[in-house]
Every structure is written in structure tokens, then in C-alpha cells.
Write a protein that holds these residues in place. Structure first.
Motif, PDB file in Angstrom:
ATOM      1  N   ALA A 153      32.446   6.585  10.021  1.00  0.00           N
ATOM      2  CA  ALA A 153      31.588   7.515  10.755  1.00  0.00           C
ATOM      3  C   ALA A 153      30.230   7.647  10.071  1.00  0.00           C
ATOM      4  CB  ALA A 153      32.263   8.881  10.865  1.00  0.00           C
ATOM      5  N   GLY A 154      29.180   7.492  10.852  1.00  0.00           N
ATOM      6  CA  GLY A 154      27.828   7.637  10.351  1.00  0.00           C
ATOM      7  C   GLY A 154      27.287   6.413   9.625  1.00  0.00           C
ATOM      8  N   SER A 171      35.663   1.080  11.199  1.00  0.00           N
ATOM      9  CA  SER A 171      34.493   1.922  11.433  1.00  0.00           C
ATOM     10  C   SER A 171      34.448   3.043  10.406  1.00  0.00           C
ATOM     11  CB  SER A 171      34.573   2.509  12.846  1.00  0.00           C
ATOM     12  OG  SER A 171      33.495   3.363  13.085  1.00  0.00           O
ATOM     13  N   ASP A 214      35.379  -1.163  19.747  1.00  0.00           N
ATOM     14  CA  ASP A 214      36.608  -0.362  19.721  1.00  0.00           C
ATOM     15  C   ASP A 214      37.847  -1.253  19.746  1.00  0.00           C
ATOM     16  OD1 ASP A 214      35.146   1.985  19.608  1.00  0.00           O
ATOM     17  OD2 ASP A 214      35.513   2.539  21.713  1.00  0.00           O
ATOM     18  N   SER A 274      24.617  -2.096  14.865  1.00  0.00           N
ATOM     19  CA  SER A 274      25.051  -0.864  15.522  1.00  0.00           C
ATOM     20  C   SER A 274      25.320  -1.142  16.998  1.00  0.00           C
ATOM     21  CB  SER A 274      23.979   0.217  15.388  1.00  0.00           C
ATOM     22  OG  SER A 274      22.864  -0.114  16.205  1.00  0.00           O
ATOM     23  N   LYS A 327      30.388  -0.816  22.955  1.00  0.00           N
ATOM     24  CA  LYS A 327      31.359   0.079  22.327  1.00  0.00           C
ATOM     25  C   LYS A 327      32.778  -0.396  22.592  1.00  0.00           C
ATOM     26  CE  LYS A 327      32.653   4.971  21.922  1.00  0.00           C
ATOM     27  NZ  LYS A 327      33.675   4.628  20.999  1.00  0.00           N
TER      28      LYS A 327
END
Length: 123
Positions: free
Chosen positions: A70-71, A68, A58, A38, A54
Motif C-alpha cells: 500500500a502506497g 502489492s 489484481d 503504477s 487494475k
């Protein structure tokens, strides 16, 4: 996943992360659909800011190297060698452009720079 950062390098931290993740994918150490740590975990392990981690993730997603969910996190994309090569060549071009600017600013001739590059490539 092992990443070693150099704070003395002129390459930004997020770029160092990207380069090393790409290298691990190309060398087969990270396979398609492998989850990456993460963003928070990566930042903590490397002792860097979350924004830096990040940015690296990204950029990798934007280049199609990772994806990616989400979650769930960031995963290695199922990219072929051609995509990886193109991404690597693009990064190399940026680094060489910076090196060319440095050389011009410090009076290093084209032939001196090319000779140094050839020497480094032979190492």
C-alpha cells in the motif's frame, strides 16, 4: 517493461497484459522485487482504462506472481519456476477451453484441431 497490445485479439486486454508480464518474468527481464509501473502510469502508457490495468495487476497478485505494498506499488514476487509454470498452464487451459468451444461450434473435429495445434507448436 514493454507491453504490446492487440485490439483485434480475442484475448481481453487485461489478459494480454498478464501474459506479457509473466513472459518477461520467466525470461528474466523482470527480476524479483522489481517495481512495476503504477496502475495510472500503465493505463496512460497503453491507452487503456485504469480499471483494466487494475484488473491485470489484481489478477497477478492473486496468482502470487506479484505483490502489492500500500502506497508503494506493485512488485514482482520471488516466485520459483514451478509456480510460474502452474500459473501459465492454468491460463493455457482457459485459452484451450475457449478454442475447444469455438471448434465445436464451427464443426471442427478433434483431429483437425489437434493437427492445427501441433502445427502451431512446431512454428
Amino acid at each position: 517493461m514493454k507491453i504490446i497490445l492487440s485490439v483485434s485479439s480475442k484475448i481481453p486486454i487485461y489478459e494480454q497484459i498478464k501474459i506479457q508480464i509473466k513472459r518477461q518474468i520467466v525470461q528474466g527481464e523482470l527480476k524479483a522485487d522489481t517495481p512495476l509501473p503504477s496502475i495510472r502510469m500503465l493505463a496512460k502508457e497503453l491507452g487503456i482504462g485504469i480499471i483494466t490495468a487494475k484488473r491485470a495487476y489484481d489478477d497477478l497478485c492473486a496468482e502470487g506472481i506479484t505483490y502489492s505494498i500500500a502506497g508503494k506499488g506493485v512488485f514482482v514476487a520471488n516466485s520459483d519456476d514451478k509456480n510460474m509454470l502452474q500459473a501459465s498452464l492454468g491460463e493455457l487451459e482457459e485459452m484451450l477451453r475457449s478454442a475447444a468451444i469455438y471448434a465445436k461450434q464451427h464443426g471442427i473435429t478433434d483431429s483437425q484441431a489437434l493437427e492445427l495445434f501441433k502445427k502451431i507448436m512446431e512454428e
